[in-house]
Scaffold this motif. Structure first.
Motif, PDB file in Angstrom:
ATOM      1  N   ARG A   1      24.490  -8.557   5.649  1.00 30.43           N
ATOM      2  CA  ARG A   1      25.685  -8.870   4.868  1.00 30.43           C
ATOM      3  C   ARG A   1      26.958  -8.558   5.657  1.00 30.43           C
ATOM      4  O   ARG A   1      27.917  -9.347   5.660  1.00 30.43           O
TER       5      ARG A   1
ATOM      6  N   TYR B   1      29.833 -11.440   6.645  1.00 31.60           N
ATOM      7  CA  TYR B   1      31.252 -11.406   6.287  1.00 31.60           C
ATOM      8  C   TYR B   1      32.148 -11.284   7.517  1.00 31.60           C
ATOM      9  O   TYR B   1      33.210 -11.912   7.579  1.00 31.60           O
TER      10      TYR B   1
ATOM     11  N   GLN C   1      32.280 -14.675   9.192  1.00 33.44           N
ATOM     12  CA  GLN C   1      33.184 -15.582   8.493  1.00 33.44           C
ATOM     13  C   GLN C   1      34.624 -15.351   8.924  1.00 33.44           C
ATOM     14  O   GLN C   1      35.386 -16.300   9.124  1.00 33.44           O
ATOM     15  N   LYS C   2      34.996 -14.082   9.073  1.00 26.96           N
ATOM     16  CA  LYS C   2      36.364 -13.765   9.494  1.00 26.96           C
ATOM     17  C   LYS C   2      36.633 -14.216  10.927  1.00 26.96           C
ATOM     18  O   LYS C   2      37.717 -14.716  11.255  1.00 26.96           O
TER      19      LYS C   2
ATOM     20  N   GLU D   1      38.425  -5.624   4.173  1.00 30.19           N
ATOM     21  CA  GLU D   1      37.846  -6.691   3.350  1.00 30.19           C
ATOM     22  C   GLU D   1      36.360  -6.869   3.646  1.00 30.19           C
ATOM     23  O   GLU D   1      35.548  -7.034   2.727  1.00 30.19           O
ATOM     24  N   VAL D   2      35.990  -6.833   4.923  1.00 26.02           N
ATOM     25  CA  VAL D   2      34.584  -6.987   5.318  1.00 26.02           C
ATOM     26  C   VAL D   2      33.746  -5.845   4.752  1.00 26.02           C
ATOM     27  O   VAL D   2      32.653  -6.058   4.206  1.00 26.02           O
TER      28      VAL D   2
ATOM     29  N   GLU E   1      33.428  -6.211   0.916  1.00 27.17           N
ATOM     30  CA  GLU E   1      32.523  -7.305   0.560  1.00 27.17           C
ATOM     31  C   GLU E   1      31.067  -6.907   0.807  1.00 27.17           C
ATOM     32  O   GLU E   1      30.176  -7.264   0.028  1.00 27.17           O
ATOM     33  N   THR E   2      30.830  -6.154   1.878  1.00 26.56           N
ATOM     34  CA  THR E   2      29.470  -5.697   2.182  1.00 26.56           C
ATOM     35  C   THR E   2      28.958  -4.751   1.108  1.00 26.56           C
ATOM     36  O   THR E   2      27.830  -4.897   0.612  1.00 26.56           O
TER      37      THR E   2
ATOM     38  N   ALA F   1      28.368  -6.634  -2.257  1.00 21.73           N
ATOM     39  CA  ALA F   1      27.638  -7.906  -2.189  1.00 21.73           C
ATOM     40  C   ALA F   1      26.529  -8.001  -3.230  1.00 21.73           C
ATOM     41  O   ALA F   1      26.382  -9.017  -3.919  1.00 21.73           O
TER      42      ALA F   1
END
Length: 308
Positions: A149, A153, A156-157, A202-203, A206-207, A210
């Motif tokens: 995860r 993320y 994606q960044k 943010e990463v 989000e992890t 998730a």
């Protein structure tokens, strides 16, 4: 032979992944629900036939049918519901895991155990106590999912493939997990050198969130990520790959922690977690890691005496 105990979404998905990867030619599914493992096994046998796989599935409601297994994967237990934390599952799942552990010790005494039941780290401890196995042979599945995860993320960044990222997530598998961007690398370059501080935050957020996000969106917890990750671990064990992955194991002095299952990098091979790898952490990182470990200790301390 591999046995998967629990034929719900995670168990069935794991069994399918094991077959697709050709890890073993016989996979036994066991569940207490009459007809469920038999139906899943039949459907999976049809899958094998269609894809030309040399894998045979057997469904059973009797734990004794794990006899002969050198790897037992435990996905049984009550699943998280929307709004429920992993920690709230503690009391509900401890009895289930303890009973299964006793049966594993009886019917598959030489096996390696991989466990997915939440709250993961506490249930790994319960399984370790129930089986009486060396810590190397009781492994909690967690880090492959959490790390995957984090890589997703961050990828994606950055606009790159997650496969280019070696992620590190330590501590608890849960809301107190500790993703470590400074030790997560893209070909030697740490994530905190590639992303801005706000992007790192943010990463990490989000992890950590998730699993809860998936449960919130579809009404039940994840199964595809866990199924893929468990199959990867199973392959490392069965084929003695000596592959480094992140998993929850009982520490014996590593990271200054004793008798607590913690998510750390390990080397997986035929004997299970054959080596624990210690990541060098800075002072602030050590403090965050210690906080995550303390969250696990609190869960362990709340277990009834018979599990400790």
């Amino acid at each position: 032979m591999i046995t998967v105990i629990g034929s719900g979404r995670v168990g069935a998905t794991t069994a399918a992944m094991l077959g697709l990867l050709g890890i073993d030619n016989k996979i036994v599914l066991i569940d207490i629900v009459k007809g469920l493992p038999q139906g899943e096994a039949l459907d999976l046998n049809h899958m094998s036939s269609i894809l030309g796989l040399d894998v045979y599935y057997v469904g059973s409601n009797d734990n004794a049918d794990m006899r002969g297994s050198d790897l037992v994967i435990v996905t049984a237990g009550l699943a998280r519901k929307p709004g429920m934390t992993r920690e709230q599952l503690l009391g509900q799942n401890a009895d289930i895991v303890y009973g299964i552990g006793k049966d594993i010790a009886k019917y598959a005494p030489d096996s390696v155990v991989i466990l997915t039941t939440n709250p993961l780290d506490a249930m790994t401890y319960v399984m370790w106590k129930a089986t009486g196995f060396p810590r190397e042979r009781v492994i909690g599945f967690s880090g492959v999912l959490d790390g995957g995860r984090l890589a997703f993320y961050a990828g994606q960044k950055l606009g790159i493939s997650p496969a280019s990222i070696i992620p590190i997530v330590l501590g608890q598998h849960g809301e107190s997990m500790f993703p470590v961007p400074s030790k997560s690398f893209v070909y030697g370059v740490p994530l905190d050198k590639l992303l801005k501080p706000e992007e790192i935050k943010e990463v990490v957020d989000e992890t950590v969130k998730a699993g809860a996000r998936i449960t919130e969106l579809r009404g039940f917890s994840s199964n595809w990520g866990p199924g893929a990750g468990v199959a990867l671990m199973a392959k490392a064990v069965k084929r003695d790959e000596r592959r480094a992955l992140i998993a929850s194991v009982v520490l014996k002095g590593e990271y200054g922690v004793t008798d607590v299952p913690v998510e750390v990098p390990v080397v997986l091979g035929r004997g299970g977690a054959v080596k624990v790898l210690e990541v060098e952490l800075g002072a602030e990182e050590k403090a965050k890691f210690a906080q995550s470990v303390e969250a696990i200790r609190k869960l362990l301390n709340s277990l009834p005496d018979k599990y400790r």
